[in-house]
Write a protein that holds these residues in place. Structure first.
Motif, PDB file in Angstrom:
ATOM      1  N   PRO A 157       0.803  -1.235   0.000  1.00 50.49           N
ATOM      2  CA  PRO A 157       0.000   0.000   0.000  1.00 50.49           C
ATOM      3  C   PRO A 157       0.838   1.289   0.000  1.00 50.49           C
ATOM      4  N   VAL A 158       1.979   1.282   0.668  1.00 51.36           N
ATOM      5  CA  VAL A 158       2.835   2.475   0.686  1.00 51.36           C
ATOM      6  C   VAL A 158       3.371   2.750  -0.724  1.00 51.36           C
ATOM      7  N   ALA A 159       3.854   1.709  -1.402  1.00 49.95           N
ATOM      8  CA  ALA A 159       4.375   1.878  -2.761  1.00 49.95           C
ATOM      9  C   ALA A 159       3.275   2.343  -3.712  1.00 49.95           C
ATOM     10  N   ILE A 160       2.078   1.800  -3.554  1.00 48.50           N
ATOM     11  CA  ILE A 160       0.969   2.215  -4.410  1.00 48.50           C
ATOM     12  C   ILE A 160       0.653   3.690  -4.182  1.00 48.50           C
ATOM     13  N   THR A 161       0.686   4.125  -2.928  1.00 49.88           N
ATOM     14  CA  THR A 161       0.453   5.538  -2.615  1.00 49.88           C
ATOM     15  C   THR A 161       1.494   6.415  -3.288  1.00 49.88           C
ATOM     16  N   PHE A 162       2.778   6.008  -3.223  1.00 54.75           N
ATOM     17  CA  PHE A 162       3.843   6.770  -3.883  1.00 54.75           C
ATOM     18  C   PHE A 162       3.625   6.827  -5.395  1.00 54.75           C
ATOM     19  N   HIS A 163       3.258   5.700  -5.997  1.00 58.70           N
ATOM     20  CA  HIS A 163       3.023   5.664  -7.444  1.00 58.70           C
ATOM     21  C   HIS A 163       1.862   6.579  -7.833  1.00 58.70           C
ATOM     22  N   GLU A 168      -0.005  11.758 -10.155  1.00 62.87           N
ATOM     23  CA  GLU A 168      -0.658  13.067 -10.025  1.00 62.87           C
ATOM     24  C   GLU A 168       0.298  14.192 -10.419  1.00 62.87           C
ATOM     25  N   ILE A 169       1.548  14.086  -9.991  1.00 64.47           N
ATOM     26  CA  ILE A 169       2.554  15.103 -10.333  1.00 64.47           C
ATOM     27  C   ILE A 169       2.787  15.129 -11.841  1.00 64.47           C
ATOM     28  N   CYS A 170       2.913  13.949 -12.436  1.00 61.75           N
ATOM     29  CA  CYS A 170       3.103  13.877 -13.900  1.00 61.75           C
ATOM     30  C   CYS A 170       1.914  14.483 -14.636  1.00 61.75           C
ATOM     31  N   ASP A 171       0.702  14.165 -14.163  1.00 60.28           N
ATOM     32  CA  ASP A 171      -0.492  14.742 -14.788  1.00 60.28           C
ATOM     33  C   ASP A 171      -0.453  16.265 -14.717  1.00 60.28           C
TER      34      ASP A 171
END
Length: 196
Positions: A157-163, A168-171
């Protein structure tokens, strides 16, 4: 920042995998992330202990039944690691002394003809690797990338949150580019807007 509880869990899983493979030790060489896609090693230390040495090499030594040891190149990185990591054995070692330091850690523990897992061989400087071969004669160095690679493919879940946050930043960057390019700005201005 990745919680220490998750990092400890990851290390425990890696140590179990090492044990299954008959390996009591794992040495992970890593260049920092500042060279970007020119290296592939910093992700291992990020995964195992959330460490990034930026523009310098680091080495993580794992021993079954013991706390990890992290070798960093200067006082600044040592202090930074001591403030952020849960384990205490963080040593300042100049890059030219990394090999001999790993040998000094492992030599009292390694028996003749033992196998040691190694990650980062393709990026390891020759003097470091030569020091390992000469300082621990008879040891067989086993490429262990796959052990950690298999674990890294499953996102917690932590890695998914980071991804998701990275997406969002890329968008936002692409939305900015799309909006600003219509204004007829020069390339350097667009780059500054996107980076901002």
């Amino acid at each position: 920042m990745i919680p220490n509880s998750l990092l400890k869990e990851r290390l425990s899983t890696v140590k179990n995998r090492l044990d299954e493979q008959g390996l009591n030790f794992l040495v992970v060489y890593s260049n920092g992330s500042s060279s970007g896609t020119a290296n592939r090693t910093h992700g291992y230390l990020r995964y195992l202990c959330d460490w990034d040495s930026q523009s310098a090499p680091s080495v993580l030594v794992l021993r079954l039944g013991k706390e990890p040891t992290l070798l960093v190149p200067n006082s600044y990185y040592q202090q930074l690691a001591m403030e952020n990591l849960w384990f205490q054995d963080i040593r300042k070692v100049s890059p030219t002394r990394l090999g001999p330091e790993v040998v000094s850690i492992l030599q009292p523990l390694v028996s003749a003809n033992e196998k040691i897992g190694y990650i980062g061989r393709a990026e390891t400087p020759a003097p470091l690797y030569d020091a390992l071969l000469q300082g621990l004669p008879g040891v067989e160095w086993i490429q262990a990338d796959r052990i950690v690679n298999e674990l890294r493919t499953i996102k917690d879940p932590v890695a998914i949150t980071f991804h998701r946050r990275a997406a969002e930043i890329c968008d936002a960057m692409f939305e900015t580019l799309t909006r600003e390019v219509r204004k007829g700005k020069k390339a350097y201005q667009l780059q500054a807007d996107v980076e901002h």
